[in-house]
Write a protein that holds these residues in place. Structure first.
Motif, mmCIF file in Angstrom:
data_model
loop_
_atom_site.group_PDB
_atom_site.id
_atom_site.type_symbol
_atom_site.label_atom_id
_atom_site.label_comp_id
_atom_site.label_asym_id
_atom_site.label_seq_id
_atom_site.Cartn_x
_atom_site.Cartn_y
_atom_site.Cartn_z
ATOM 1 N N ALA A 14 19.773 10.619 7.512
ATOM 2 C CA ALA A 14 19.517 8.860 6.542
ATOM 3 C C ALA A 14 19.727 8.091 6.604
ATOM 4 C CB ALA A 14 18.870 9.450 5.669
ATOM 5 N N GLY A 16 14.335 10.997 -4.456
ATOM 6 C CA GLY A 16 13.613 11.101 -3.665
ATOM 7 C C GLY A 16 13.264 9.615 -3.366
ATOM 8 N N HIS A 54 13.402 17.715 1.949
ATOM 9 C CA HIS A 54 12.541 16.728 2.440
ATOM 10 C C HIS A 54 12.814 15.089 1.247
ATOM 11 C CE1 HIS A 54 9.128 18.690 4.151
ATOM 12 N NE2 HIS A 54 10.120 18.773 4.848
ATOM 13 N N ILE A 55 13.200 14.231 2.766
ATOM 14 C CA ILE A 55 13.610 13.055 1.978
ATOM 15 C C ILE A 55 12.911 12.229 0.924
ATOM 16 C CG2 ILE A 55 13.947 10.749 3.448
ATOM 17 C CD1 ILE A 55 16.426 12.639 3.576
ATOM 18 N N ASP A 56 11.688 12.819 0.878
ATOM 19 C CA ASP A 56 10.782 12.026 -0.679
ATOM 20 C C ASP A 56 11.780 13.105 -1.528
ATOM 21 O OD1 ASP A 56 9.302 14.231 0.744
ATOM 22 O OD2 ASP A 56 7.641 13.751 -0.495
ATOM 23 N N CYS A 105 20.274 19.659 2.971
ATOM 24 C CA CYS A 105 20.702 18.367 3.090
ATOM 25 C C CYS A 105 22.262 18.115 4.156
ATOM 26 C CB CYS A 105 21.229 18.669 1.926
ATOM 27 S SG CYS A 105 19.514 18.271 0.818
ATOM 28 N N SER A 141 10.228 10.335 12.681
ATOM 29 C CA SER A 141 10.254 10.753 11.711
ATOM 30 C C SER A 141 8.545 11.063 12.236
ATOM 31 C CB SER A 141 10.169 9.722 10.754
ATOM 32 O OG SER A 141 9.695 8.800 10.807
ATOM 33 N N SER A 148 15.226 13.885 -1.420
ATOM 34 C CA SER A 148 16.830 14.266 -1.470
ATOM 35 C C SER A 148 17.027 12.903 -1.845
ATOM 36 C CB SER A 148 17.058 15.008 -1.235
ATOM 37 O OG SER A 148 16.749 14.523 0.563
ATOM 38 N N GLY A 149 15.834 11.732 -0.431
ATOM 39 C CA GLY A 149 16.700 10.735 0.047
ATOM 40 C C GLY A 149 17.508 9.766 -1.081
ATOM 41 N N MET A 168 20.466 16.476 6.886
ATOM 42 C CA MET A 168 19.498 15.678 6.464
ATOM 43 C C MET A 168 19.891 14.195 6.254
ATOM 44 S SD MET A 168 16.161 17.611 5.883
ATOM 45 C CE MET A 168 15.361 16.354 5.460
ATOM 46 N N LEU A 169 21.039 13.749 4.984
ATOM 47 C CA LEU A 169 21.660 13.385 3.879
ATOM 48 C C LEU A 169 22.246 12.132 5.128
ATOM 49 C CD1 LEU A 169 21.732 14.468 0.648
ATOM 50 C CD2 LEU A 169 19.613 13.239 1.540
ATOM 51 N N ALA A 199 26.194 9.234 1.864
ATOM 52 C CA ALA A 199 25.573 10.322 2.043
ATOM 53 C C ALA A 199 26.436 12.204 1.853
ATOM 54 C CB ALA A 199 25.011 9.792 3.694
#
Length: 445
Positions: A84, A16, A48-50, A77, A322, A52-53, A80-81, A114
């Protein structure tokens, strides 16, 4: 992000992004504490990005192994990724145009990095034992946090047998849409457990929904806008679910409600693809297939339409990413709306220390947004019942359901007071060896 070395394998539990002060977190995020090429696999608890980010950064730095996740997490993902990476590139371009770019605004990775992660993702259903290699077995169990979230049960059978349980982020019983947590049970050698809200209690979801209705009615009466920074995964859908129920019950006025986030639009599509993990006991789920659609609601994808929301007059609700107001379209809505006393900024999720969301939540009269100072005249309110994290009592109940005995536990994912509170809970529940590891610290199995 936790590195497990066992049975000849180097397995990463989550990957994350840190969030907080930009310069400080950029430095932490940009430097991986190991050679990414030597990681064999990643086990991902949720999207969640914390958590998977930094997967795209791993790939950028040479990681090419499998990433194991539930099917819903894999699909989340995918959007989301990519989002991001896209946001990092666009935010940097914006600051360059304004002449305000700094080294800590450089993108950590690109959209291309990503997208490359998705080729490595392997979907593993809940409660199916899967062997990462001959002597390491994996099982995902429902964490109840967001769609697809899982607690991780790892069993190492080489040499001295070891069972390691990683909680991921633990959800709450009774939340809409997602199922309740179902922790693994039985003896555990090593427990890695989150502590986000171990130091407090939440109001119930029912109470939160009542308060949401009150806020919308109050702000609508004075002609203002309700601006809600919301995580695009989970929180946005829970808010839509609540507003749908309030609308059906005649408890909010007929004002426009916007979900202004291309990511939230895409994520809602993923939600629609995974009804198999919905909580089928929820009445709205029983009565309609259109959980995330009703007459007041509009999903906003195009930039021009997003900008038009700020120019529009009259009351409205704007849900935008966000969740900690650190990036994305919510920043532009805050620029245009935070100075108007008729408006209200509503927080419905955790705001990490040093984030813009925390500064606004704490009532600062002047806040810096996109490099410029703005006077805050808008009302600020927090509704805690929408948190997808278990509170103190729910964390204690989760630990009890593990059954035990638990030989030792590591407490992670929390600010100092919550880490200390979770340590106390574990000791009270009979775990004698409890540690709060420092960043970068290592221990033997």
């Amino acid at each position: 992000m936790h590195l497990l070395e066992a049975a000849g394998a180097r397995i990463l539990l989550d990957s994350g992004l840190f969030q907080g002060r930009r310069a400080e977190t950029h430095a932490l995020n940009a430097r991986l504490p190991f050679d990414a090429r030597r990681i064999d696999s990643v086990v991902l608890s949720h999207a969640h990005i914390d958590h998977s980010g930094r997967l795209p950064l791993l790939v950028k730095d040479g990681f090419h192994g499998p990433v194991y996740a539930t099917p819903a997490t894999r699909d989340l993902c995918a959007v989301m990724l990519a989002d991001a990476g896209h946001i990092q590139e666009k935010d940097h371009e914006h600051l360059l145009r304004k002449g305000r770019a700094l080294p800590d605004s450089e993108p950590l990775y690109t959209l291309r990095d990503a997208v490359a992660v998705q080729e490595l993702m392997v979907g593993v259903p809940y409660r199916r034992v899967f062997y990462l290699r001959k002597h390491v077995a994996l099982e995902f169990l429902e964490a109840g946090h967001i769609l697809g979230s899982a607690s991780v049960d790892l069993r190492v059978s080489e040499g001295t047998k070891q069972r390691l349980v990683f909680s991921g982020d633990i959800g709450r019983s009774g939340l809409p849409v997602v199922r309740d947590p179902e922790p693994p049970s039985g003896p555990i050698d090593t427990l890695i457990v989150e502590a986000t809200y171990a130091d407090r209690r939440h109001e119930s979801f029912a109470e939160a929904e009542v308060r949401l209705g009150e806020v919308v009615r109050r702000v609508a009466e004075r002609g203002g806008k309700v601006l809600i920074p919301a995580f695009a995964v989970g929180r946005a859908q829970e808010l839509v679910y609540s507003l749908h129920r309030l609308y059906r019950n005649g408890q909010i006025p007929e004002i426009p409600i916007y979900v202004d986030s291309p990511l939230a639009v895409d994520v809602t599509t993923v939600f629609r693809l995974h009804p198999e993990v919905f909580d089928q006991r929820e009445r709205l789920i029983e009565t309609t297939d259109e959980l995330f659609d009703f007459p007041l609601l509009r999903y906003v994808r195009e930039v021009a339409e997003s900008k038009a929301l700020d120019a529009g007059h009259g009351p409205s609700v704007i849900i935008s990413a966000s969740g900690m107001a650190e990036s994305g379209r919510i920043l532009h809505h805050l620029v245009h709306g935070i100075g108007d006393h008729r408006n209200l900024v509503l927080f419905v999720g955790f705001q990490a220390e040093h984030t813009l969301g925390r500064r606004i939540q704490n009532g600062q009269d002047t806040v810096r947004i996109l490099g410029q100072e703005h006077q805050r005249r808008a009302e600020v309110e927090t509704i805690g019942g929408y948190s997808a994290h278990a509170d103190r009592d729910e964390l204690r109940a989760w630990v009890r359901r593990l059954g035990g005995p638990i030989r030792r536990a590591f407490v992670v994912h929390g600010e100092p007071q919550s880490l200390e509170a979770m340590e106390a809970i574990l000791r009270e529940e009979g775990v004698q060896d409890v540690r709060v590891p420092k960043h970068g610290e290592s221990f033997d199995l």
